[in-house]
Write a protein that holds these residues in place. Structure first.
Motif, short mmCIF file in Angstrom:
data_model
loop_
_atom_site.label_atom_id
_atom_site.label_comp_id
_atom_site.label_asym_id
_atom_site.label_seq_id
_atom_site.Cartn_x
_atom_site.Cartn_y
_atom_site.Cartn_z
N ASN A 9 -7.96 1.91 4.99
CA ASN A 9 -8.56 2.18 3.68
C ASN A 9 -7.56 2.07 2.54
O ASN A 9 -6.42 2.52 2.67
N GLY A 10 -8.01 1.51 1.46
CA GLY A 10 -7.21 1.53 0.23
C GLY A 10 -6.14 0.46 0.15
O GLY A 10 -5.39 0.38 -0.82
N THR A 11 -6.05 -0.38 1.18
CA THR A 11 -4.98 -1.38 1.17
C THR A 11 -5.36 -2.63 0.36
O THR A 11 -4.50 -3.43 0.00
N GLY A 12 -6.67 -2.79 0.11
CA GLY A 12 -7.07 -3.93 -0.73
C GLY A 12 -8.00 -4.92 -0.04
O GLY A 12 -8.11 -6.06 -0.48
N LYS A 13 -8.71 -4.46 0.98
CA LYS A 13 -9.65 -5.37 1.68
C LYS A 13 -10.72 -5.91 0.75
O LYS A 13 -10.95 -7.11 0.68
N THR A 14 -11.39 -4.97 0.07
CA THR A 14 -12.53 -5.38 -0.76
C THR A 14 -12.06 -6.32 -1.87
O THR A 14 -12.67 -7.36 -2.13
N THR A 15 -10.95 -5.96 -2.49
CA THR A 15 -10.39 -6.81 -3.55
C THR A 15 -10.03 -8.18 -2.98
O THR A 15 -10.26 -9.21 -3.62
N THR A 16 -9.48 -8.19 -1.77
CA THR A 16 -9.08 -9.46 -1.14
C THR A 16 -10.30 -10.32 -0.83
O THR A 16 -10.27 -11.55 -1.03
N THR A 72 -1.34 -7.47 0.62
CA THR A 72 -1.68 -7.24 -0.79
C THR A 72 -0.51 -6.55 -1.50
O THR A 72 0.46 -6.13 -0.85
N LYS A 73 -0.63 -6.43 -2.80
CA LYS A 73 0.32 -5.64 -3.61
C LYS A 73 1.76 -6.14 -3.49
O LYS A 73 2.70 -5.36 -3.62
N ALA A 74 1.91 -7.42 -3.17
CA ALA A 74 3.27 -7.99 -3.13
C ALA A 74 3.90 -7.92 -4.51
O ALA A 74 5.12 -7.85 -4.64
N ASP A 75 3.06 -7.92 -5.55
CA ASP A 75 3.57 -7.79 -6.93
C ASP A 75 4.26 -6.46 -7.16
O ASP A 75 5.10 -6.34 -8.04
N MET A 76 3.90 -5.45 -6.36
CA MET A 76 4.51 -4.13 -6.55
C MET A 76 5.62 -3.87 -5.54
O MET A 76 6.16 -2.77 -5.47
N GLY A 135 -1.58 -9.05 -7.50
CA GLY A 135 -2.04 -8.41 -8.73
C GLY A 135 -3.49 -8.00 -8.61
O GLY A 135 -4.10 -8.12 -7.55
N GLN A 136 -4.03 -7.49 -9.72
CA GLN A 136 -5.36 -6.90 -9.66
C GLN A 136 -6.48 -7.85 -10.05
O GLN A 136 -7.65 -7.52 -9.88
N SER A 137 -6.14 -9.00 -10.62
CA SER A 137 -7.24 -9.87 -11.03
C SER A 137 -7.56 -10.90 -9.95
O SER A 137 -6.80 -11.08 -8.99
#
Ligand SMILES: Nc1nc2c(ncn2[C@@H]2O[C@H](COP(=O)(O)OP(=O)(O)O)[C@@H](O)[C@H]2O)c(=O)[nH]1
Ligand SMILES: [Mg+2]
Length: 367
Positions: free
Chosen positions: A179-186, A317-321, A345-347
């Motif tokens: 959870n929260g790692t960015g599946k849905t965004t991906t 995900t979140k390689a930008d951070m 990133g988030q977009s």
């Protein structure tokens, strides 16, 4: 992206270079010939100096060299090459300390131990006993050894477009992870990416645990103009994803992207749920999603998911951070499955097909 690791690798590269340079007893300037017979400031081409060519003459052609039966360099040139090479054979001792430092650097950056070992072994093999090629600086030599070592552990990536083009449609892709790692965004980003490449896409809202999750993926799909199949909160995710595949088949859609809930805290539940999804949806690809910022934890979790539910490819995900880069370096080599994308990133556009050459040039900079 990976700025901390980049800095550390720069220092390690310089350290390795100066260790080698010190061992051969010559100035450390990159690009500078360090073989005594070569006049200062002139490149060690191996065909100048004592071939007695007049300064004004054009570069010597093979015909101008002393006659040999082959078309290769002439005798004098060949002797010179041998001398040049002999001067720069790197020994284990020359680089032992610098390699230990590189090892520490990698471990501090969250590169997994076996991956660190593999990189060190590769760099060592790339340098010890190596002859410098004509015109190559010590820094070139070190750069090449580091580059090859990193490319070796990063693997080749995964060509999703190529995969889709060579498989029966609809290609069914199941996304799993914590959870929260960015599946849905991906799922949304990959949907946007594939749509842009001209593929038709349908998304299945397989996270039915919270009404908020169904709504979240619904908002993405609407913004992107992608068809979505949704059921009520609490519905069986397998049923949602079955319907999604059916929709794709009857509408000749190219790709099914299946979002799911992450339930790592309750493994048997996760297993049962994903097992049923797998049987019902029959995914062509199971993509494991985790966040680069999780470092070693991401690698450990990926290995565990691969063992339990299987994984064909990974998205980080979140390689930008992520300053340390350890997960990105380690994950493919550790679980033996390719990295497919990096989330940066988030977009929606903030997703990059994983390109090992590009990552290495990001990490090492220019040669
Ligand atoms: N900076 C950044 N944030 C991301 C990235 N991918 C996802 N996120 C954020 O991570 C959070 C969780 O994402 P979500 O897709 O809901 O995760 P899920 O629970 O695995 O489905 C959201 O705030 C996203 O915007 C990324 O590549 N970079
Ligand atoms: Mg989600």
């Amino acid at each position: 992206m990976f700025s901390g690791l980049k800095e550390k690798l720069k220092a390690a590269r310089e350290r390795l270079g100066s260790s080698i340079q010190a061992a051969v007893g010559a100035p450390a300037a990159p690009g500078e010939g360090n073989v005594p017979p070569v006049p200062a400031g002139r490149p060690a081409t191996g065909r100048d100096a004592d071939t007695a060519a007049p300064a004004a003459s054009p570069a010597p052609s093979p015909a101008a060299a002393p006659a040999t039966p082959s078309s290769g360099p002439g005798f004098v040139d060949r002797v010179r090459v041998l001398i040049t090479e002999r001067e720069l054979i790197v020994s284990e001792k020359n680089i032992a300390d610098a390699l230990s430092e590189l090892e520490m650097t990698l471990l501090e950056s969250d590169v997994a131990l076996p991956v660190t070992d593999a990189i060190i072994a590769h760099v060592r093999a790339g340098l010890v006993g190596r002859h410098r090629k004509i015109g190559e600086s010590v820094d070139d030599l070190v750069f090449e050894a580091l580059k090859n070592a990193l490319l070796d552990v990063l693997g080749k990536g995964f060509d999703l477009k190529g995969y889709i083009d060579t498989h029966e449609r609809p290609v069914r892709i199941l996304f799993t992870g914590v959870n929260g790692t960015g599946k849905t965004t991906t799922v949304a980003k990959i949907g946007a990416y594939l749509k842009k490449q001209g593929y038709s896409v349908v998304i299945g809202a397989g996270d039915t645990y919270r009404a908020g999750a169904i709504e979240q993926i619904g908002v993405h799909a609407e913004r992107l103009g992608i068809k979505i199949i949704q059921h009520q909160e609490g519905a069986d995710p397998s049923a949602v994803l079955f319907d999604t595949v059916q929709y794709a088949q009857s509408h000749k859609i190219d790709v099914v992207l299946a979002d799911t809930a992450g339930r790592f805290h309750n493994k048997s539940n996760l297993m049962n749920q994903l097992d049923k999804i797998r049987r019902v949806m029959k995914p062509d690809l199971i993509v494991y999603v985790d966040e680069a910022v999780a470092g070693n934890d991401a690698v450990t979790r990926a290995a565990e998911f691969d063992r339990t539910v299987g994984a064909d490819a990974v998205v980080l995900t979140k390689a930008d951070m992520d300053s340390r880069g350890g997960a990105a370096i380690s994950i493919a080599h550790t679980i033996g499955k390719p990295l497919m994308f990096l989330g940066v990133g988030q977009s929606y556009e903030d997703i990059m097909p994983f390109d090992p050459e590009q990552v290495v040039s990001e990490l090492l900079g220019e040669a």
